[in-house]
Design a protein around this motif. Structure first.
Motif, PDB file in Angstrom:
ATOM      1  N   VAL A   1       0.838  -1.197   0.000  1.00  0.00           N
ATOM      2  CA  VAL A   1       0.000   0.000   0.000  1.00  0.00           C
ATOM      3  C   VAL A   1       0.873   1.248   0.000  1.00  0.00           C
ATOM      4  O   VAL A   1       1.871   1.312   0.716  1.00  0.00           O
TER       5      VAL A   1
ATOM      6  N   ALA B   1       0.583   5.002   1.073  1.00  0.00           N
ATOM      7  CA  ALA B   1      -0.253   5.946   1.811  1.00  0.00           C
ATOM      8  C   ALA B   1       0.221   7.342   1.468  1.00  0.00           C
ATOM      9  O   ALA B   1       1.381   7.682   1.693  1.00  0.00           O
TER      10      ALA B   1
ATOM     11  N   ASN C   1      -4.991   9.472   0.653  1.00  0.00           N
ATOM     12  CA  ASN C   1      -5.438   8.304  -0.099  1.00  0.00           C
ATOM     13  C   ASN C   1      -4.570   7.079   0.219  1.00  0.00           C
ATOM     14  O   ASN C   1      -3.372   7.196   0.443  1.00  0.00           O
ATOM     15  N   TYR C   2      -5.230   5.913   0.247  1.00  0.00           N
ATOM     16  CA  TYR C   2      -4.482   4.649   0.275  1.00  0.00           C
ATOM     17  C   TYR C   2      -4.530   4.074  -1.123  1.00  0.00           C
ATOM     18  O   TYR C   2      -5.606   3.844  -1.675  1.00  0.00           O
ATOM     19  N   ASP C   3      -3.367   3.838  -1.699  1.00  0.00           N
ATOM     20  CA  ASP C   3      -3.321   3.292  -3.049  1.00  0.00           C
ATOM     21  C   ASP C   3      -3.135   1.782  -2.985  1.00  0.00           C
ATOM     22  O   ASP C   3      -2.070   1.291  -2.604  1.00  0.00           O
TER      23      ASP C   3
ATOM     24  N   LYS D   1     -10.692   0.397  -3.556  1.00  0.00           N
ATOM     25  CA  LYS D   1     -10.896   0.942  -2.214  1.00  0.00           C
ATOM     26  C   LYS D   1     -11.371  -0.141  -1.264  1.00  0.00           C
ATOM     27  O   LYS D   1     -11.565   0.085  -0.085  1.00  0.00           O
TER      28      LYS D   1
ATOM     29  N   VAL E   1       3.677  -0.990   3.868  1.00  0.00           N
ATOM     30  CA  VAL E   1       3.136   0.343   3.584  1.00  0.00           C
ATOM     31  C   VAL E   1       4.264   1.353   3.600  1.00  0.00           C
ATOM     32  O   VAL E   1       5.174   1.276   4.434  1.00  0.00           O
TER      33      VAL E   1
ATOM     34  N   SER F   1       5.151   5.829   2.555  1.00  0.00           N
ATOM     35  CA  SER F   1       4.573   7.131   2.229  1.00  0.00           C
ATOM     36  C   SER F   1       5.532   7.935   1.379  1.00  0.00           C
ATOM     37  O   SER F   1       6.715   8.028   1.695  1.00  0.00           O
TER      38      SER F   1
ATOM     39  N   HIS G   1       1.795   9.198   7.990  1.00  0.00           N
ATOM     40  CA  HIS G   1       0.418   8.706   8.042  1.00  0.00           C
ATOM     41  C   HIS G   1       0.307   7.602   9.081  1.00  0.00           C
ATOM     42  O   HIS G   1       1.306   7.120   9.600  1.00  0.00           O
TER      43      HIS G   1
ATOM     44  N   PHE H   1      -1.652   3.704   9.685  1.00  0.00           N
ATOM     45  CA  PHE H   1      -2.304   2.615   8.954  1.00  0.00           C
ATOM     46  C   PHE H   1      -2.878   1.664   9.988  1.00  0.00           C
ATOM     47  O   PHE H   1      -2.151   0.921  10.634  1.00  0.00           O
TER      48      PHE H   1
ATOM     49  N   CYS I   1      -6.629   6.045   8.431  1.00  0.00           N
ATOM     50  CA  CYS I   1      -5.407   6.783   8.717  1.00  0.00           C
ATOM     51  C   CYS I   1      -5.602   7.359  10.101  1.00  0.00           C
ATOM     52  O   CYS I   1      -6.521   8.139  10.327  1.00  0.00           O
TER      53      CYS I   1
END
Lengths: 167, 563
Positions: A73, A75, A79-81, A92, A106, A108, A113, A115, A148
């Motif tokens: 992911v 972050a 948005n979380y991609d 999503k 994860v 950034s 952020h 998670f 988040c």
């Protein structure tokens, strides 16, 4: 310096319980491996795609073995991609079968952020420059909100996704 | 025998000192700023709970995170620091005296803090610093925000220097005597504050200011966070220790008793100094870049604070029981009945003490290494510090204000104001139980902290959270009524209560108390041990953080609307 007899008893019992408590924490951490996530794996925050795991095609859920999944992911504010679905629309909502082991990774590219898969112990700080990762077994079914939980800007409360664990 | 009595008499008449009008003005000015801050910060708190319950939206383009930043900065950093410095200056003036020169220097400290507060306030009000009071990089606020915070800290250092100089001078004039207990406590608290705030000062001066001005392209995020939390945990003890001062050395006098043990009180403060600083990692347990073994070591050091806390709990209840029994109240719990429940100077701090039982237990959970993941950054944490700082500490501060303000303004705490104070205490307790309780439960259900109203796409979990957010709005509204009442009481005590002489209660030791060992006054030793512990806990992991640093982060101003 004088200590009252009752105070001695109080302190001995108190400190004794503290020692037992810390031994349990230490046993959990060092023998059972329940340390909080800390791998110290670094990444260039301005070029996260250089890392295999965070190339656009590798984001989201990847099955690696029968019961093993990796979820990558990105972050970013706000948005979380998780990658895209077959139609190219951003994902999503992700799905995982119950009882599978999931490695969450994860990172950034911008600010700090959080998670958190709410209601589980998947709860990590995500900081630019580091890869946050945690392996967990998804034991119970249901829909979990991924939120988040570290302030990342004025759209912070709009940064979420959902995870479904199915039978 | 006669000589001995004479000496004792002399001892007692010398202490406590009287506070001059000029000194009173200094102390009161700090306290005024504290209560103005309380009113503003409280209003912001009310608005937050209302927004988050989905009841209102903010007008005029005001952002939720703007009022959240204001709430945190003005209550956690401004209100507390001003009240504590005003209170501590008064304690020093009363026990060791304040010279004209020291008073003038203290005023400089006050004005430096005011200048810093103004700078920070301007940037927040203009919406250029929506970074919350932790200002985590790489979110970038206006440079003036960081400069303002630095000035507040520097101003507080001036207060610390004045306090240390007061004791230094007093000890020179009174060779061979132990520092008065309250002055000793102030010296320890300010030593802790100074050592701890060096960390955040370095972060602000070396990292944030050059980077926000554009002189440095990137910032080392983890280093800045580590320096912040090196400061952030002792910050909470900086709030707590003045409450402990009142518990150990003032409450016994209010209930008509004596200090339980002068040495134990000093020992508790020394232990709090040792174990307040080398523990910041327990705020960073879920971060990816810190070696877990060092996290665990700091967790262990964190828990050492249990020892002075247990000592404090024992001392408090021992004082209550001894005093009660001396007054002839027998039975297993008869002594409880004698306590002056109708005296707000006692009731408010006492409820603060009770709140510290769940508060402390919650703190143990938060710092428990792996258990932290259950609650980290959930609104449980917000509930935790509202039951600790916003109940234990603030109710004790209110308890102090009821006698300190009239003492300084030459007025009295009348029975009518006392009754209002009791009502205020009850309102606060009810409001906080509802608000903090709802926060704790919502946190266990995974609800995040520091977030505006959101339905999170309408998930079942998020729908459940909203009910607790509604409860927080109810609690928050009750608390705001409590704040209005408290501000009314403060105005009444400062300007309208009848003139008179309100007592400055300072408890004494028992006649036959064991003498306090001399080594307690060896401040250099305590500071040296503190520094040694800090070096032990931080050197290796800090070097590790720097050696294994990723590329730095450029500033991000757009996420907070500061571009």
């Amino acid at each position: 310096m004088h200590l009252h007899k009752f105070e001695k008893i109080w302190l001995i019992v108190g400190i004794g319980s503290l020692v037992v408590f810390l031994l349990i924490l230490g046993f959990g951490a060092f023998w059972l491996g329940t340390h909080p996530q800390s791998h110290g794996v670094t990444i260039d925050p301005q070029n996260i795609e250089a890392h295999e795991a965070f190339k656009p095609e590798n984001l989201g859920v990847t099955q690696v073995e029968e019961d093993k999944y990796i979820i990558n992911v990105v972050a970013s504010a706000f948005n979380y991609d998780f990658g895209t679905d077959e139609d190219g629309a951003p994902l999503k909502h992700i799905r995982i079968p119950k009882g599978s082991t999931v490695l969450w990774q994860v990172t950034s590219p911008d600010v700090v952020h959080g998670f958190n898969v709410a209601g589980t112990n998947v709860n990590m700080m995500v900081e630019p420059g580091y890869i946050s990762s945690l392996e967990t077994e998804m034991k119970s079914t249901g829909e979990f909100t991924i939120v988040c939980n570290e302030y990342c800007g004025t759209g912070h409360h709009l940064m979420y996704a959902t995870l479904e664990v199915y039978e | 025998m006669a000589m001995e009595k004479l000496e004792r008499f002399y001892d007692k008449s010398r202490l406590p000192l009287t506070i001059s009008k000029q000194e009173a003005r200094l102390y009161m000015t700090f306290i005024y700023v504290a209560f103005i801050s309380l009113a503003i910060g409280g209003l912001m708190g009310l608005l937050q709970t209302l927004v988050r319950s989905g009841t209102i939206t903010l007008p005029w383009g005001i952002d939720y995170y703007q009022i959240l930043t204001l709430h945190g900065v003005i209550l956690a950093l401004i209100m507390t620091t001003y009240f504590i410095i005003g209170f501590q200056h008064a304690l020093m003036g009363k026990t060791v005296g304040m010279s004209d020169k020291q008073r003038k220097t203290a005023w400089i400290g006050f004005w430096v803090m005011v200048l810093g507060t103004t700078f920070a306030a301007i940037t927040i009000l203009l919406g250029r610093a929506n970074v919350l009071y932790t200002f985590y990089a790489p979110l970038k606020a206006h440079p003036l925000f960081y400069i303002g915070l630095a000035l507040v800290i520097i101003g507080s250092w001036i207060a610390a220097f004045v306090n240390w100089h007061q004791v230094y001078k007093w000890k020179k004039e009174h060779p061979g005597e132990k520092t008065p207990l309250l002055a000793f406590m102030v010296v320890i608290n300010m030593a802790m504050w100074f050592i701890a705030s060096l960390g955040v000062a370095v972060a602000v001066l070396v990292q944030f200011i050059p980077w926000s001005l554009g002189y440095a392209e990137t910032i080392n995020v983890l280093v800045s966070r580590t320096l912040f939390w090196y400061f952030g945990h002792p910050l909470v003890y900086f709030w707590l220790l003045p409450a402990y001062m009142a518990w150990y050395a003032i409450i016994p006098k209010i209930i008509g008793g004596k200090i339980f043990s002068d040495s134990l009180a000093r020992l508790a403060f020394v232990l709090l100094l040792f174990f307040s600083i080398p523990v910041g990692f327990h705020h960073q347990l879920t971060e990816p870049g810190i070696d877990p073994t060092w996290k665990f070591i700091q967790v262990v050091l964190t828990f050492m604070v249990v020892i002075p806390s247990l000592m404090t709990a024992f001392s408090m209840f021992a004082t209550f029981e001894i005093t009660g029994r001396k007054k002839g109240f027998g039975g297993l719990f008869g002594w409880l009945k004698h306590l002056p429940w109708k005296d707000v100077r006692f009731l408010a701090p006492f409820i603060g003490m009770l709140a510290f039982i769940p508060g402390g237990a919650g703190g143990i959970i938060n710092a428990s290494h792996q258990m932290n993941a259950v609650v980290h950054n959930t609104i449980w944490v917000t509930g935790h510090f509202h039951i600790t700082v916003a109940t234990t500490v603030i109710l004790t501060f209110f308890g102090i204000a009821y006698w300190l303000i009239p003492h300084l303004t030459g007025r009295t705490l009348t029975p009518a104001i006392n009754r209002l104070g009791i009502i205020q205490t009850i309102i606060w307790t009810v409001g906080m139980t509802i608000m903090s309780g709802a926060m704790h439960i919502q946190g266990l259900l995974g609800g995040p902290r520091r977030s505006s109203y959101s339905e999170y796409g309408g998930t079942e979990q998020a729908t459940e959270w909203i009910w607790y957010q509604a409860a927080q709005a109810i609690g928050g509204t009750i608390l705001f009524i409590g704040i209005i009442l408290m501000v009314y009481i403060v105005i009444k005590l400062a300007f309208f209560a009848p003139k008179g002489n309100e007592e400055f209660p300072i408890a004494e030791e028992e006649e036959n108390a064991e003498p306090t060992p001399k080594f307690f006054d060896n401040y250099k030793l305590w500071v040296a041990i503190t520094i040694a512990l800090i070096l032990f806990a931080y050197t290796i992991p800090f070097v590790d953080i720097i050696q294994n640093s990723p590329p730095g982060s450029p500033p991000f101003d757009w996420p907070i609307g500061n571009s």
